[in-house]
Scaffold this motif. Structure first.
Motif, short mmCIF file in Angstrom:
data_model
loop_
_atom_site.label_atom_id
_atom_site.label_comp_id
_atom_site.label_asym_id
_atom_site.label_seq_id
_atom_site.Cartn_x
_atom_site.Cartn_y
_atom_site.Cartn_z
N GLN A 84 -0.53 14.17 -4.06
CA GLN A 84 0.90 13.86 -4.17
C GLN A 84 1.33 12.91 -3.06
O GLN A 84 2.19 12.05 -3.26
CB GLN A 84 1.70 15.17 -4.10
N ALA A 85 0.73 13.07 -1.88
CA ALA A 85 1.06 12.20 -0.75
C ALA A 85 0.68 10.75 -1.00
O ALA A 85 1.20 9.83 -0.35
CB ALA A 85 0.36 12.69 0.51
N LEU A 86 -0.24 10.53 -1.95
CA LEU A 86 -0.68 9.17 -2.29
C LEU A 86 0.10 8.58 -3.45
O LEU A 86 -0.20 7.48 -3.91
CB LEU A 86 -2.18 9.20 -2.63
N GLN A 127 9.95 10.08 -3.54
CA GLN A 127 10.31 11.49 -3.50
C GLN A 127 9.08 12.38 -3.45
O GLN A 127 9.03 13.38 -2.72
CB GLN A 127 11.17 11.85 -4.72
N ALA A 128 8.06 12.00 -4.23
CA ALA A 128 6.82 12.79 -4.25
C ALA A 128 6.16 12.76 -2.88
O ALA A 128 5.67 13.79 -2.39
CB ALA A 128 5.88 12.23 -5.31
N ARG A 129 6.16 11.61 -2.23
CA ARG A 129 5.55 11.51 -0.89
C ARG A 129 6.33 12.33 0.13
O ARG A 129 5.74 13.00 0.98
CB ARG A 129 5.46 10.04 -0.46
N GLN A 130 7.65 12.28 0.02
CA GLN A 130 8.46 13.06 0.95
C GLN A 130 8.23 14.56 0.77
O GLN A 130 8.12 15.32 1.74
CB GLN A 130 9.95 12.73 0.74
N LEU A 135 2.89 19.67 3.58
CA LEU A 135 1.81 19.60 4.57
C LEU A 135 2.24 20.21 5.90
O LEU A 135 1.48 20.94 6.54
CB LEU A 135 1.38 18.14 4.77
N GLN A 136 3.47 19.93 6.30
CA GLN A 136 3.99 20.49 7.55
C GLN A 136 4.07 22.02 7.46
O GLN A 136 3.73 22.73 8.42
CB GLN A 136 5.37 19.89 7.86
#
Length: 835
Positions: A10-12, A17-20, A26-27
């Motif tokens: 999802q981070a890629l 919005q998906a990256r955020q 992850l945090q």
């Protein structure tokens, strides 16, 4: 945790919005269980079943997490708590991935391994990683070699040199150097090795101390600087720059070779290489300038530039005309000027004959490149050589002024820069009426040119105004023309362009002009105060105008400090504070320039400022409570002293409001060091204004000052800890001035003053010793305190003043070369004779 691969995918995503969302997840995963988080990331990095981009990202996040443990409180001691089984698996997973056939994943793994290795090596763990990497760095498998060399470089980069043994260092350097030799045919491997050696350079100190080993290293680099491949040459020159910077003292035996490869590169090589070659001499010059300005016995100037001066002059003067473009990009022209600047500072008059000849030959040439080069030579040599040698340049000044009006943009820019340099270092040449009357109109015309040229003209004016302030060159007639030109320039629609920042330059010039102009300009300054307040009001509601807010407050601060008493009316004062309050609210906080302007206003209004304390007080409290910025807290702390000093006797009614925040600063462990110093300075102002009204605070205050005095008694070597040395010096001076004001301010409370005076005298006598390297302020205060005590209290202070140490100290300054100290010493001596 099995969902971690999905979060990474999802981070890629291409969707913001998906990256955020993935970053938040992850945090959360990291905070939930950092050990499992890192372990799972290492597994994903090592898994061949996972897509390449996801594996690569897993390695990067793992690297960032482990490398930056100190950035997040909950991770500070995390690595010490990780189970040994988890650590071993993370090590195996990351190290094993160095053998991956995908280069992007090898790169990510190299970063992950190095981050783990740095944590482990600092704890004396996983020492075998160095042996493994060194062994693989000479493997026949190119992928192994590449990954291992990368990892060695990353590991050494930022690692404390004490964490590796001499044996480990030698094995690392040898392994890397092996891939830098001329026999290494793989260019990718060679480039990685050069970068790795660059990262490992701090560890090579012992090797550079041994000539045979140093020769091997230098020969590798020198040969690499002439390699047939441009990228190899570039990386070797970058490495050479780091070597020169780190091991300057060992470069004497290589000057001939350095000259050969750098001169050849400047004359024949591609632009990137030529610029790096010139930077080698620039770096040597910077080091020699620093050592000349701050001489230390163990860091002598080796005289490399003096040895090479004649050959360097030939090189620089034959290439300085090579202008690549109109933009601010670094080119041969600018690089040659930069080297010539340090060459002139180091070798002084040695550069002048050749440079004067070049200027005379080219200043009037038809080719604009040669005229521009002559301008650059003038600007580059004005600092260093003797005035006698510089004087012949003056005959070129009319031509320089003329070139400010040329059509060619680059020539105009260079002419403005040259005038600025002359104004800074040789302003007396420009203040000659014959030249000044030609230069000033040309500079004012330049304010209408492109933002870049106008900006150069502003800084030229700033330097000229500042340097000529003692002769008050900017009288009313001239002042009005310059003031008008700068206002027009500051108000231009293109003045706020970030690249050149003409707005900042123009307002800075206006502020300087207001500060330094002659007294006949004061009516004109006072008439324009309202205009600047209106401008601040008009721009108060936009947070995008931060720079304009600060610039206008600078101008108003200068105007308030120059305005005559009674010339700032209530409407202006109220209008300014209302506008500034709006700006503070818009920016959701105060800023230094605004606080400084309030201080200047308080100084001008004196007692009349009392009506505005209700507006200003909350800003002071807000800033000191937050302690966000040292500079801002210092400015607010200074403001308290400014207000107390301005109010005079009226300040007695507000003594608690002034004393409490300043004493709170001294008590708090969170207060910045320089804010504590400023707090003591401001307390001096409060005591000088409030006098006996400060008595209820006296015992607590003396205790706080005594704590500061005890701290200031520490001896620090300037060359070892320059910042701490400067802090203690400032602290001692602030305490001495505080004691002087205390004794003067409380002269009506004789019993109390006599009680604490022995402590004051003992402290001042201590910090007056040569080992503390006291300056004028300490001696002035000490002599003043001795004289004040004698004259105020007579025989009551005889016991601790009529002693050998004090009397010898006073006698010493009766023959001082400093007239002020000599007068104070004679006055103090007369006082001692009376008791």
């Amino acid at each position: 945790m099995s969902s971690l691969s999905g979060i990474l995918a999802q981070a890629l995503s291409i969707e913001d919005q998906a990256r955020q969302n993935s970053q938040q997840l992850l945090q959360q995963e990291k905070q939930k269980n950092p050990e499992i988080f890192c372990l799972e990331l290492s597994r994903l990095l090592a898994s061949t079943a996972i897509p390449e981009p996801t594996r690569q990202l897993a390695g990067i996040i793992l690297k960032n997490t482990i490398l930056n443990l100190n950035n997040e409180d909950y991770l500070v001691s995390f690595w010490d708590k990780v189970a040994s089984e988890s650590k071993n698996e993370i090590r195996v997973n990351t190290l094993g991935t160095l053998a991956c056939d995908k280069r992007s994943i090898r790169l990510s793994a190299a970063q992950a391994v190095s981050s783990v290795a740095k944590q482990d090596l600092s704890r004396k763990e996983w020492g075998e990683i160095i042996d493994i990497l060194v062994a693989n760095a000479s493997s026949e498998n190119l992928s192994f070699r590449e990954a291992s060399l990368m990892t060695l470089g990353y590991t050494c980069d930022g690692l404390d040199t004490s964490y590796l043994s001499a044996t480990q260092v030698n094995s690392i350097l040898s392994a890397i150097a092996l891939s830098m030799t001329p026999t290494e045919s793989n260019l990718d491997i060679k480039i990685i090795a050069i970068k790795a050696f660059k990262n490992s350079l701090r560890f090579a100190k012992k090797n550079f101390e041994v000539q045979q080993e140093r020769d091997i290293i230098m020969q590798l680099i020198i040969v690499g600087c002439t390699h047939t491949n441009e990228e190899i040459r570039i990386e070797n020159f970058k490495l050479l720059l780091d070597v020169v910077n780190s091991y300057y003292d060992y470069m004497g035996g290589y000057l001939v070779e350095l000259g050969r490869i750098t001169f050849q590169a400047v004359r024949q090589d591609e632009l990137k290489v030529a610029l790096l070659a010139l930077e080698v001499w620039n770096t040597l010059g910077d080091i020699e300038v620093d050592r000349k300005e701050s001489p230390l016995a163990d860091s002598p100037i080796r005289g490399y530039l003096l040895t090479a001066v004649n050959d360097l002059l030939v090189l620089l003067l034959e290439n300085i005309h090579r202008v690549q473009s109109e933009d601010d990009e670094w080119d041969i022209n600018k690089a040659c000027a930069s080297v010539l600047t340090v060459l002139a500072q180091v070798t002084e008059d040695k550069v002048m004959n050749a440079c004067l000849e070049y200027i005379e030959k080219n200043i009037s040439r038809t080719e604009w490149q040669l005229r521009q080069a002559a301008l650059m030579v003038i600007g580059s040599i004005v600092e260093g050589p003797s005035n006698m040698k510089i004087v012949p340049i003056s005959k070129s000044i009319p031509l320089v002024a003329q070139m400010l009006r040329e059509e060619n943009t680059i020539v105009k820019q260079s002419a403005a820069w040259t005038i600025s340099k002359l104004a800074t270092h040789q302003y007396k040449l420009l203040t000659n009426p014959q030249y000044f009357n030609q230069v000033l109109p040309a500079l004012l015309d330049s304010l209408n040119q492109t933002p870049k040229i106008a900006c150069h003209a502003c800084w030229a004016l700033i330097n000229l105004i500042e340097k000529s302030s003692e002769i008050k060159l900017f009288k009313l007639g001239i002042f009005e023309h310059v003031f008008h030109g700068l206002i027009i320039s500051a108000m231009r629609t293109d003045s706020s362009h970030q690249e050149h920042n003409l707005q900042l330059a123009a307002y800075t010039a206006l502020s300087t002009l207001i500060q330094k102009s002659s007294d006949d300009c004061l009516p004109h300054i006072e008439q324009n105060i309202t205009n600047f307040i209106v401008l601040l009001k008009q721009n108060s509601s936009s947070a995008k105008n931060d720079l304009l807010h600060s610039s206008l407050c600078d101008v108003l601060s200068s105007s308030f400090s120059r305005a005559r008493p009674g010339k700032i009316n209530d409407e202006q004062a109220k209008g300014f504070l209302e506008a500034l309050t709006e700006v503070f609210n818009t920016r959701n906080g105060v800023f230094e320039e605004g606080i400084m302007a309030i201080g200047s206003l308080a100084g001008n209004l004196c007692g009349n400022f009392v009506g505005y304390l209700g507006i200003v007080g909350p800003f002071i409290s807000f800033t000191l409570e937050k302690q966000d910025s040292e500079a801002l807290c210092k400015a607010v702390t200074m403001l308290i002293g400014d207000i107390a000093r301005g109010l005079g006797d009226i300040a007695k009614g507000y003594v608690g409001d002034f004393m409490q925040p300043l004493m709170a600063n001294l008590r708090s462990d969170k207060t910045y060091a320089q804010v504590k110093v400023q707090s003591i300075c401001s307390l001096s102002d409060v005591i000088a204004s409030c006098k006996e009204s400060t008595m209820p605070f006296l015992n607590d205050l003396l205790g706080l000052i005594q704590d500061a005095a005890n701290a200031s008694a520490v001896l620090v070597k300037e060359d070892e800890e320059p910042d701490l040395f400067e802090y203690f010096k400032d602290l001692r001076e602030a305490i001495a001035e505080f004691y002087e004001n205390l004794i003067q301010g409380l002269s009506g409370c004789s019993d109390d003053v006599v009680r604490f005076s022995p402590t004051v005298v003992n402290y001042c006598m201590m910090i007056s010793q040569d080992k503390y390297r006291p300056g004028f302020i300490v001696h002035r205060c000490t002599l003043g305190i001795i004289g004040d005590l004698c004259n105020y209290y007579g025989n009551r202070v005889r016991e601790f003043l009529k002693v050998q140490a004090v009397m010898m100290y006073v006698q010493k300054f009766r023959s001082s070369n400093n007239l002020r100290l000599r007068d104070l010493a004679n006055w103090a001596n007369n006082g001692l004779n009376k008791i």
